[in-house]
Design an enzyme around this catalytic site. Structure first.
Site, PDB file in Angstrom:
ATOM      1  N   GLU A  34       5.993  -4.140   4.127  1.00  0.00           N
ATOM      2  CA  GLU A  34       6.581  -5.760   4.221  1.00  0.00           C
ATOM      3  C   GLU A  34       7.898  -4.683   4.821  1.00  0.00           C
ATOM      4  O   GLU A  34       7.926  -3.751   3.963  1.00  0.00           O
ATOM      5  CB  GLU A  34       7.162  -6.055   2.903  1.00  0.00           C
ATOM      6  CG  GLU A  34       7.669  -7.433   3.168  1.00  0.00           C
ATOM      7  CD  GLU A  34       7.763  -8.035   2.107  1.00  0.00           C
ATOM      8  OE1 GLU A  34       8.943  -8.983   2.540  1.00  0.00           O
ATOM      9  OE2 GLU A  34       7.759  -7.575   1.089  1.00  0.00           O
ATOM     10  N   ARG A 258      -1.299   2.601  -8.519  1.00  0.00           N
ATOM     11  CA  ARG A 258      -0.190   3.099  -7.757  1.00  0.00           C
ATOM     12  C   ARG A 258      -0.010   4.834  -8.059  1.00  0.00           C
ATOM     13  O   ARG A 258      -0.264   5.637  -8.889  1.00  0.00           O
ATOM     14  CB  ARG A 258       0.690   2.540  -8.126  1.00  0.00           C
ATOM     15  CG  ARG A 258       1.086   1.244  -7.356  1.00  0.00           C
ATOM     16  CD  ARG A 258       2.100   0.451  -7.601  1.00  0.00           C
ATOM     17  NE  ARG A 258       3.333  -0.172  -6.582  1.00  0.00           N
ATOM     18  CZ  ARG A 258       4.138  -0.245  -6.787  1.00  0.00           C
ATOM     19  NH1 ARG A 258       3.699  -1.761  -7.608  1.00  0.00           N
ATOM     20  NH2 ARG A 258       4.845  -0.723  -6.032  1.00  0.00           N
ATOM     21  N   LYS A 268      11.538  -0.962  -3.460  1.00  0.00           N
ATOM     22  CA  LYS A 268      12.853  -0.885  -2.299  1.00  0.00           C
ATOM     23  C   LYS A 268      13.829  -2.100  -2.460  1.00  0.00           C
ATOM     24  O   LYS A 268      14.653  -2.047  -2.303  1.00  0.00           O
ATOM     25  CB  LYS A 268      11.803  -2.064  -1.572  1.00  0.00           C
ATOM     26  CG  LYS A 268      10.635  -0.883  -0.570  1.00  0.00           C
ATOM     27  CD  LYS A 268       9.733  -1.404   0.843  1.00  0.00           C
ATOM     28  CE  LYS A 268       9.248  -2.151   0.499  1.00  0.00           C
ATOM     29  NZ  LYS A 268       8.384  -3.042   1.936  1.00  0.00           N
TER      30      LYS A 268
END
Length: 556
Positions: A34, A258, A268
């Protein structure tokens, strides 16, 4: 496919099985970031898996910007993501945006409505939460049995902008009693009046990620959609979308754990807050876990890829020591980095019996681990600079460096010296150390073979030294788990994460250091010429990592 490909993780095993079973002829993956921030070390693991798996099996990987949320995206981030991927040594087969598929995704939504598998819901977000139910109670949606033609009309009018934001959603008709809450008639579209960085104001409805992503994968011919573990519970919805719209391909979603690293945060949102709050100098601050920050600090793409390869691919989330990332960098730079001498906290050393006005040079290896690196000449004269902590007027026990009447010490690659004393100013501060040298010990090795009890000391010739600024970095967070739910990560910040040293003395060869060029400063660590601030007349070096390896020793 070559039958003898050796798999190294469960993802590669699944891929190999699918190829051998004829479920696909070639591998197609995708990396779908993204564009609402810069890539960080956590994204790097996913990136290496997506690109690396395709590469290993002779397939292709697309780079697709997930720009379905128009309020957060920016072309600045798109450009930065491209740069980071190329820096790591990967390239994509096709570059595209999620917004490239807005029209097709909309048509598939209409298809679901016509099939009676989606409906327009007028519950507010708060009402949806109130009617979500629990493990023993099904969700409730009073609009679930709305006639198909009515939902079609309302959805088309949603697109035209006839209804206010938040007043309607398009929801899938799946199972309000499902034990997987992602399947309890999830939202597929929402109304959002926001300017999109690519489509402008053409759209006021935007697809939810869980609806858009499988469609995008299928339209691109993705065979294996590799994603992080939090999407495991979303896989039934991913498959439901693929099975119920007329897409040309049926990708397989596979999840992996992850990457978590101690002493840092991977959100983020939190990283953006650090930047916008002025806690760091920018996304490329060398203390940040972003790839641009690590690159500016001095990390190499090989060290980061090696780190990702060695931590492996797992199905269970875990946290890796930051010191292991540093360990991978040391291994790489030990083989590659040119050696140089620098004195960070300088004090002058005067060799009183060395002839005034005389100067000579010594050949020094650029990198003892690289036979082809060659040598360089360093100058030597009566006055040198050494580190202030290489001298004690009154030594502590077992101190083997310079002190009056102490043992002979080696000046790296030059001569043996014996400290005779020091000079002070009127306030009692030491302004210079004095010593004598042995002219017969040129090269730093005594001609008569006598054993030297003192340490080897690095130095810089005062006559040719250049000034520089050196920035010493440590972990941005002093707490090993700043991202824990019960902590305020801002309160976990390390007040000593940056120390700026000015007036450092560097050997003359460093005057020509190019931005991002890496060096080992003898005894001090690995350093990188700052890509933003360093230049002719103003040398700035960032410490990438210390020489001492603390991995596995619990020092962090």
């Amino acid at each position: 496919m070559e039958k003898d490909i050796v798999t190294s993780n469960f993802i590669e095993e699944f891929v190999k099985e699918d190829l051998e079973a004829g479920k696909c002829d070639a591998i197609q993956t995708r990396f779908p970031p993204e564009p609402n921030g810069y890539l960080h070390i956590g994204h790097c693991k996913a990136l290496c898996i997506d690109f690396g798996t395709a590469e290993k099996f002779g397939g292709k990987c697309n780079l697709r910007m997930d720009d379905t949320n128009p309020t957060k995206e920016d072309t600045e981030y798109v450009d930065a993501i491209k740069e980071d991927i190329h820096w790591l040594g990967f390239d994509w087969d096709k570059f595209c945006y999620g917004s490239d598929y807005f029209e097709q995704t909309y048509e598939y939504a209409l298809e679901l409505i016509r099939k009676g598998l989606a409906y327009v819901c007028q519950l507010s977000p708060e009402e949806v939460k109130q009617n979500r139910g629990d493990v023993n109670t099904p969700a409730v949606s009073p609009y679930r049995d709305r006639p198909i033609e009515e939902s079609l009309d309302l959805f088309q009018r949603m697109r035209k902008g006839e209804f206010p934001e938040g007043s309607m959603t398009l929801r899938a008709k799946i199972d309000l009693a499902s034990g997987n809450f992602n399947m309890r008639d999830p939202a597929l579209y929402r109304i959002k009046f926001a300017h999109h960085h690519r489509t402008g104001d053409d759209w006021c409805i935007y697809p939810m990620y869980d609806f858009a992503h499988p469609i995008q994968d299928a339209l691109e011919g993705v065979t294996h959609s590799l994603c992080s573990l939090e999407f495991e519970a979303h896989r039934p919805l991913y498959n439901w979308v693929i099975d119920n719209v007329s897409v040309p391909h049926k990708p397989r979603q596979i999840e992996f754990a992850r990457l978590g690293i101690d002493h840092t945060v991977m959100s983020k949102r939190k990283l953006r807050a650090l930047v916008e709050g002025g806690k760091v100098s920018g996304w490329d601050d060398p203390r940040m876990p972003t790839l641009c920050g690590l690159r500016r600090r001095g990390y190499t793409p090989e060290s980061i890829r090696n780190f990702c390869d060695r931590i492996g691919v797992a199905k269970v989330n875990s946290t890796v020591e930051y010191s292991f990332l540093e360990h991978c960098l040391r291994e790489d730079l030990n083989e590659k980095a040119q050696r140089a001498m620098a004195v960070l906290r300088p004090v002058k050393l005067i060799i009183t019996n060395y002839p005034e006005g005389q100067s000579e040079t010594f050949p020094v290896e650029n990198n003892p681990n690289d036979p082809e690196a060659g040598t360089r000449e360093v100058t030597f004269s009566r006055e040198l600079y050494v580190e202030a902590d290489d001298f004690l007027e009154t030594p502590v026990p077992k101190y083997k460096r310079l002190y009056p009447g102490g043992p002979e010490c080696r000046l790296k690659g030059a001569y043996l010296i014996t400290c005779t004393g020091c000079e002070k100013d009127e306030k009692g501060n030491i302004t210079a150390i004095t010593a004598t040298y042995d002219p017969e010990s040129r090269g730093g090795n005594p001609a008569d073979g006598r054993k030297v009890k003192g340490a080897t000391i690095h130095w810089v010739d005062a006559a040719t030294a250049v000034d520089g600024e050196v920035r010493l970095y440590d972990n941005l967070f002093s707490d090993p788990a700043p991202d824990a739910a019960d902590k305020d990560y801002l309160e976990c910040m390390n007040p000593n994460s940056l120390e700026v040293l000015k007036g450092c003395k560097l050997e003359a060869s460093l005057a020509s250091a190019k931005p991002s060029e890496r060096f080992q400063f003898l005894r001090l660590g690995y350093f990188c010429a700052d890509s933003r601030d360093s230049g002719e007349g103003h040398l700035v070096f960032n410490r990438a990592v210390t020489l001492k390896d603390s991995f596995g020793k619990g020092n962090k």
